[in-house]
Design an enzyme around this catalytic site. Structure first.
Site, PDB file in Angstrom:
ATOM      1  N   ARG A 315       0.832  -1.208   0.000  1.00 56.04           N
ATOM      2  CA  ARG A 315       0.000   0.000   0.000  1.00 56.04           C
ATOM      3  C   ARG A 315       0.870   1.263   0.000  1.00 56.04           C
ATOM      4  O   ARG A 315       0.476   2.292  -0.540  1.00 56.04           O
ATOM      5  CB  ARG A 315      -0.985   0.001   1.176  1.00 56.04           C
ATOM      6  CG  ARG A 315      -2.068   1.063   1.053  1.00 56.04           C
ATOM      7  CD  ARG A 315      -3.209   0.888   2.047  1.00 56.04           C
ATOM      8  NE  ARG A 315      -4.288   0.066   1.540  1.00 56.04           N
ATOM      9  CZ  ARG A 315      -5.348   0.519   0.844  1.00 56.04           C
ATOM     10  NH1 ARG A 315      -5.469   1.812   0.579  1.00 56.04           N
ATOM     11  NH2 ARG A 315      -6.279  -0.299   0.422  1.00 56.04           N
ATOM     12  N   GLU A 717      -9.520   6.191   7.019  1.00 58.20           N
ATOM     13  CA  GLU A 717      -8.083   6.450   6.924  1.00 58.20           C
ATOM     14  C   GLU A 717      -7.696   7.728   6.185  1.00 58.20           C
ATOM     15  O   GLU A 717      -6.743   8.401   6.590  1.00 58.20           O
ATOM     16  CB  GLU A 717      -7.388   5.256   6.239  1.00 58.20           C
ATOM     17  CG  GLU A 717      -7.406   3.992   7.049  1.00 58.20           C
ATOM     18  CD  GLU A 717      -7.135   2.772   6.183  1.00 58.20           C
ATOM     19  OE1 GLU A 717      -7.989   2.426   5.340  1.00 58.20           O
ATOM     20  OE2 GLU A 717      -6.062   2.181   6.329  1.00 58.20           O
TER      21      GLU A 717
END
Lengths: 761, 475
Positions: A315, A717
């Protein structure tokens, strides 16, 4: 079937707000304890890397009040609590690989007795060389997997051919989750070999499966339940299992209820943190600041085991482009093993580390060309014909140009940018910095199979509704959002939807509540479940009252058809009598996503979440102390399901981000011992670290293509990374000291780090 | 007569009278609330007084009045609440069951997310409300500095605090709850003793019998000996009831601070005299810690990083130590011998701290440097006092915390500056001298080199023509 009830988009309070302010909300440690409950504590390794030569637990067992002690040899099933790789033992047996690793568990009549007894073990070690830093791991070749590479075009050549080049380094530190409720499990042995486990976890299914493995049971013997956590942030995704498995083991062995509530220091020592990264970049660009080629080298400190490090580092790679088109690019990502607690998921999941690097690059280019960094950012934005990410996904929903334009105007950016330049010319002791940074965050688990969710909805004869789904509530407001969705389907008020604890025996095989996906996945599954029931009701009404089932509407507690408005509860009672099922599961799997990890190519995200922030800071040149003066944020939640909840996530995420980049310093000593293991030494932001001038707004998204529940976007997030503007502003303030050259600044930017950076100029 | 142990304590909790035998002298108020009363609204977050999840409000008798203050229940001994009134999150609703304005505002402004810190915030804000403190942001931030929240970013909680006076006043007093006590079945160590003397004579008698007993003032440091170091303290002497130790007085000799005066009490008096001293107190611990903690305890335990000692040293503070009928006076700077060792004989106790009257023209400069502004422990605490004699510096005293194993004066540096005119050159020499005075350690708070550099920079700051500092947050 249309729907006019307006439960979507309302700023409805958190479903537990009343219970929380009155102290009535029950967390696991608040549950009434059954008689005979044992209280547990871990015995921990006091070496970072060593062979265990012998372990004498006699004194632990003999301590008054101790009922039992268990270690690796007592495990019947698998001695493993890892999520993926099978490399996290519940108890170390032959070797310890980090300081604080669990060796055994003590069960006693009280927690204090267990904690005292746990210190009485005598363990003989043969110390082995410990790897404590990325550079030591590099030298030792201590990798958890081979270097991952993502590339497009010829970066080296295009950098060399560019009119301008810059290169630099950036390291970012680890971060402790510091959820206010520490890790805890209460395990109750039941009849028939079953085990009921209350675990403060974001991932009940994983805890269930893990306990089953440790106890050597099939999954149907283990039931895991969690009503609410006192915060999670990724720290209770994989990490909860260590605690849960130890408690379940004791309950299984002794036949007594067993509670393991980690003391804060043990929690901080024994559970994983955000990955620290050391990164470098080499960029080629033209006289306008447009990037032609980019090379990135990432190295992360994964700690002693794999945990979720592969996906987390992936990620980071996925977010190295952030909002910017990189025509020729190579990203090399090294994942190093060290003798520290295994690094784990934390809000952003590697994304923040990748993103801060490219945001730094933008500032570096701007410095090199003497441009406003804002302009360099805008020029490099994704655009038509320049819209393919390094991993091959087309960016089709790019909202940032508008977001940035609106934010620049509303925050008076240009005027303030000029004012700050003036200020810095006139003031030698206090320097100011202003910085805009943007966020483009990919939404979906990049491990494809995790993108699924289940829900269970019951409607009772009296029209009241019970909602259950696989998502967990950790404060983020998931339960109220999903309840709003179900209320909307039935045309009810949200107060008529009873939310219930997440439980593996209600909805099975769930994914972690993580990757910001909680309401996307579970909201959709619950909508499907509720719609199954509402469609059955519509069909029943159509038949009974002779109308078109598509004309039946559920509005404001009434079922409407043929100019009639019948209370929902009357229809549900009639449906029951007519033997219509008023219960349904719902299942959702995210469509259209795929990824080939061997090539690092594909389309792993359903969509992107966008936002932008501008931070202004002030820096004391003599001490390195810094103040955040003002923040302006414009963030897109699509069509927000609940603006109050979303604004709370944005502000909370941002402030957690300034902690990561500011004063939250995770320190280990040269023996591998964590020295910041309590809030006395580990400093998360307090109220006074929040600026009074803090303007947060939701972007009015026009995205009509998005395939999400009521066109909402994930919010857990993405806002965390808006805090990168804070670090950028600090760096700009440092740069206002001394010469004109570019300055590097690592994170966390503690007063010491800032003073050192200023002194270096 | 032989001083009796504290065997039963009496207190009022949320309107209900309790009389409780002490079965475990080491038990915290938090453990008692949660384990014995099953009142679980009050949470354990860190067990060391740093997060505020365990905040309760305590009403203590104070000169004919009752003073209501927020404190951390995790490091307060149950025995310390004898004769006090306690209010927990379960007890703030009105007798009609309506939410208290603080609670209603937190609901309306979305002040709770995970909710685990919420009861602590409710109680800190309740104390704020009850004392009718102003609802400006700075006051609220001071009230909340000891309450950590990891979810909200604090904005919604501050907004709730600002709005709380706009709600109708709560009706009636708290409703007494009918609670019963769950006895702990653990056999406690019956040899343990806890005493709560009311006079210094009683204290002296106890110290003669038990010279090794733990003297327990506020408990904000000693509390951690139990919760974190897992120590067992066989004899505890609580000092909270000794009226002659609990005072702050402006006298002819100077400011006289009783050993049991809390930080909060001292901050109020110091604020007018030395605002920058008060600012350091404001940044010491949190409201909860300052309400319980005592400057006397901080000194007597000899913390190398205590914020008060360097400032008190440059103000020439003296300690009055007593043992039986004997009394002696020493300079504070002579009290600290080495790390963990103070000039305190067995059976001797600290009675009073005296800050002598200062010259009219005394300059006092002091700074606290830490990673976080609020509720952090100093990396460096610098204190400077001097008088100007024309262009010259006279009577200079410099002391630092965090630079050595004890709070310590910078005597070499002082000698460079004393009776000299401040020039760039002189300051350079003085900065050099600091390296002779101190060889600081590196730890998780700061490196040795940073400490050294900060000490030098603060010295320059103290004598700069135009002193500059960051504004407080948001101002």
């Amino acid at each position: 079937m249309s729907n006019k009830t307006d439960m979507i988009g309302k700023p409805i309070q958190h479903e537990s707000a009343l219970a929380q302010v009155t102290g009535q909300a029950i967390y696991i440690d608040d549950m009434p304890e059954l008689p005979q409950t044992l209280h547990l504590a871990f015995g921990r390794s006091d070496k970072a890397h060593a062979k265990i030569l012998s372990m004498d637990l006699a004194k632990v067992r003999e301590f008054p009040g101790v009922a039992a002690v268990f270690c690796a040899s007592d495990i019947i099933g698998k001695n493993d609590v890892s999520p993926v790789a099978g490399d996290d033992p519940l108890f170390a047996s032959e070797k310890v690989i980090y300081h604080g690793q669990a060796l055994f568990v003590v069960a006693a009549n009280s927690r204090i007795i267990a904690r005292k007894a746990a210190n009485l073990a005598s363990v003989e070690y043969q110390e082995l060389p410990a790897i404590l830093t990325i550079s030591q791991a590099k030298d030792a070749g201590a990798r958890l997997e081979v270097c991952q590479i993502m590339r497009r075009g010829d970066a080296t050549k295009s950098i060399a051919n560019s009119a301008h080049q810059v290169s630099g380094n950036l390291s970012t530190g680890a971060q402790d989750h510091f959820y206010l409720e520490g890790q805890i499990t209460y395990a109750l042995p039941l009849e028939d070999g079953q085990m009921k486990v209350f675990s403060s976890t974001q991932h009940p299914s994983e805890v269930q499966m893990g306990i089953a493995h440790v106890l050597g049971l099939p999954s149907n013997k283990v039931m895991v339940e969690i009503r609410r956590m006192g915060g999670g942030f990724g720290g209770k995704e994989t990490q909860a299992l260590l605690i849960a498995a130890a408690a379940a083991l004791v309950a299984d062995k002794t036949g007594r209820p067993a509670k393991l509530c980690l003391d804060r220091d043990d929690d901080m020592i024994m559970t994983g943190k955000r990955h620290g990264f050391e990164m470098s970049y080499e960029i080629g660009f033209d006289e306008n600041g447009l990037i032609a080629g980019a090379k990135f080298d990432l190295a992360s400190d994964c700690g002693c085991s794999m945990d979720l490090s592969a996906a987390i580092n992936d990620r980071a790679m996925f977010h190295l482009d952030n909002a910017y088109f990189l025509p020729n690019v190579i990203i090399r990502s090294e994942r190093f093993r060290t003798n520290k607690v295994s690094a784990t998921a934390f809000r952003g999941f590697g994304g923040p580390q990748g993103m801060i690097l490219i945001e730094r690059v933008m500032d570096h280019i701007a410095n090199e060309l003497g441009l406003d960094p804002l302009i360099v950012r805008q020029r490099n934005f994704y655009a038509k014909g320049r819209d393919i990410t390094p991993y091959g996904q087309q960016v089709t929903d790019f909202e940032l140009p508008e977001i940035v334009e609106q934010l620049v105007t509303s925050s008076d950016y240009s005027k303030r940018y000029a004012e700050i330049s003036n200020w810095n010319e006139q003031n030698q002791n206090i320097k100011r910095g202003l910085n805009l940074s943007v966020v483009k965050f990919g939404i979906s688990f990049t491990t494809g199979f995790l993108n699924q969710a289940g829900a269970l909805v019951h409607v009772y004869r009296d029209g009241s509704v019970v909602l259950n789904h696989g998502g967990t509530e950790m404060g983020q407001g998931l339960f109220v959002k999903v309840a709003q969705i179900v209320a909307q389907v039935f045309g009810l008020d949200v107060s008529q939807i009873q939310v219930t604890a997440t439980a593996t025996d209600k909805v099975p095989n769930t994914s972690a509540t993580a990757a910001s996906s909680g309401s996307d996945l579970n909201g959709m599954a619950a909508k499907i479940a509720a719609e199954t029931i509402s469609q059955r009701l519509a069909k029943f009404v159509a038949k009974k009252f002779n109308c078109d089932k598509d004309q039946v509407e559920f509005i404001d507690g009434k079922v409407c058809f043929n100019d009639q408005k019948v209370p929902f509860s009357e229809i549900t009672d009639l449906a029951y009598l007519a033997r219509i099922s008023l219960s349904s599961t719902g299942f959702y799997a995210t469509p259209d996503i795929f990824y080939d990890r061997t090539k690092h190519q594909g389309s792993p995200f359903l969509y992107y979440a966008y936002g932008a922030a501008i931070s202004e800071v002030e820096l004391d040149v003599m001490t390195g102390e810094a103040r955040l003066r003002r923040v302006d944020i414009l963030h897109s939640c699509g069509k927000s399901l609940n603006p109050a909840i979303d604004l709370g996530q944005i502000e909370g995420g941002f402030v957690q981000g300034i902690g990561w980049l500011g004063n939250e310093e995770v320190c280990f000593d040269d023996k591998g011992r964590l020295t910041t293991h309590a809030p006395s030494t580990y400093k998360i932001p307090t109220a006074s670290d929040r600026p009074d001038h803090f303007n947060i707004a939701l972007f009015d998204s026009e995205d009509t293509e998005i395939k999400t529940v009521y066109r909402s976007k994930a919010v857990g997030e993405p806002p965390f990374m808006l805090a990168i503007s804070y670090h950028g502003a600090l760096r700009a303030a440092v740069e206002a000291v001394g010469n004109d050259g570019f300055t590097e600044l690592n994170a966390p930017a503690t007063p010491e780090t800032l003073l050192r950076a200023m002194t270096a100029r | 007569m032989r001083m009796k142990q504290l065997q039963t304590i009496n207190f009022v909790l949320n309107g209900q009278q309790f009389s409780v035998p002490i079965t475990d002298t080491q038990q915290s108020l938090l453990a008692f609330l949660r384990d014995n009363l099953r009142k679980t609204g009050t949470k354990e977050g860190c067990n060391e007084g740093d997060c505020g999840a365990c905040t309760v409000v305590i009403g203590r008798p104070s000169t004919g009045n009752v003073k209501y203050e927020a404190v951390n229940a995790c490091i307060l001994l149950l025995a310390q609440v004898d004769n006090c009134e306690l209010i927990t999150v379960e007890g703030v609703q009105g007798d009609d069951g309506a939410l208290h304005p603080v609670q209603q505002a937190l609901v309306d402004y979305h002040g709770s997310q995970c909710g685990f810190c919420t009861p602590g915030f409710v109680m800190s804000l309740y104390a704020h409300y009850r004392n009718r403190l102003p609802a400006d942001r700075q006051s609220l931030k001071d009230t909340m500095a000891g309450n950590l929240c990891r979810c909200t970013g604090y904005g919604p909680i501050l907004a709730a605090g600002q709005a709380m006076y706009n709600y109708p006043e709560p009706k009636g007093e708290v409703t007494p709850e009918n609670l019963s006590i769950v006895p702990q079945d653990d056999s406690q160590n019956l040899d343990d003793q806890i005493f709560a003397p009311k006079t210094e004579e009683e204290l002296q008698e106890l110290l003669q019998l038990y010279p090794d007993a733990t003297l327990w003032a506020g408990g904000t440091d000693t509390g951690l000996w139990l919760t974190k170091k897992l120590q067992h303290l066989p004899q505890i002497i609580l000092l909270g009831k000794i009226a002659t130790l609990n005072f702050v007085k402006d006298t002819k000799q100077g400011l006289s601070i009783g050993a049991m005066a809390s930080y909060s009490d001292v901050m109020a008096i110091v604020a007018d005299k030395w605002p920058n001293f008060a600012e350091v107190i404001r940044r010491t611990g949190s409201t909860q810690i300052r309400n319980s903690g005592t400057i006397g305890g901080n000194i007597a335990n000899g913390s190398p990083i205590g914020d008060m000692a360097p400032i008190l040293i440059v103000l020439g503070a003296k300690l009055i130590l007593r043992k039986q009928e004997q009394q002696r006076e020493i300079l504070l700077e002579d009290f600290f011998i080495e790390y963990g060792k103070q000039d305190l004989a067995a059976g001797e106790y600290l009675a009073e701290i005296l800050i002598p009257k200062q010259a009219e023209k005394l300059n006092l400069a002091t700074w606290k440097i830490s990673k976080r502004f609020d509720q952090d422990i100093s990396a460096v605490l610098a204190a400077f006092s001097w008088e100007a004699d024309g262009d010259k510096i006279a009577d200079i005293r410099i002391a630092f915390g965090g630079m050595a194993a004890t709070p310590k004066r910078a005597k070499t540096t002082e000698n460079i500056l004393r009776d000299n005119v401040v020039t760039d050159d002189l300051l350079d020499q003085a900065c050099e001298a600091l390296n002779e005075d101190f060889t600081p350690l590196s730890d998780m708070r700061a490196s040795s080199s940073y400490r050294q550099q900060i000490a030098q920079n603060l010295l320059r700051k103290a004598f700069a023509a135009v002193p500059v500092s960051l504004a407080k947050a948001g101002s």
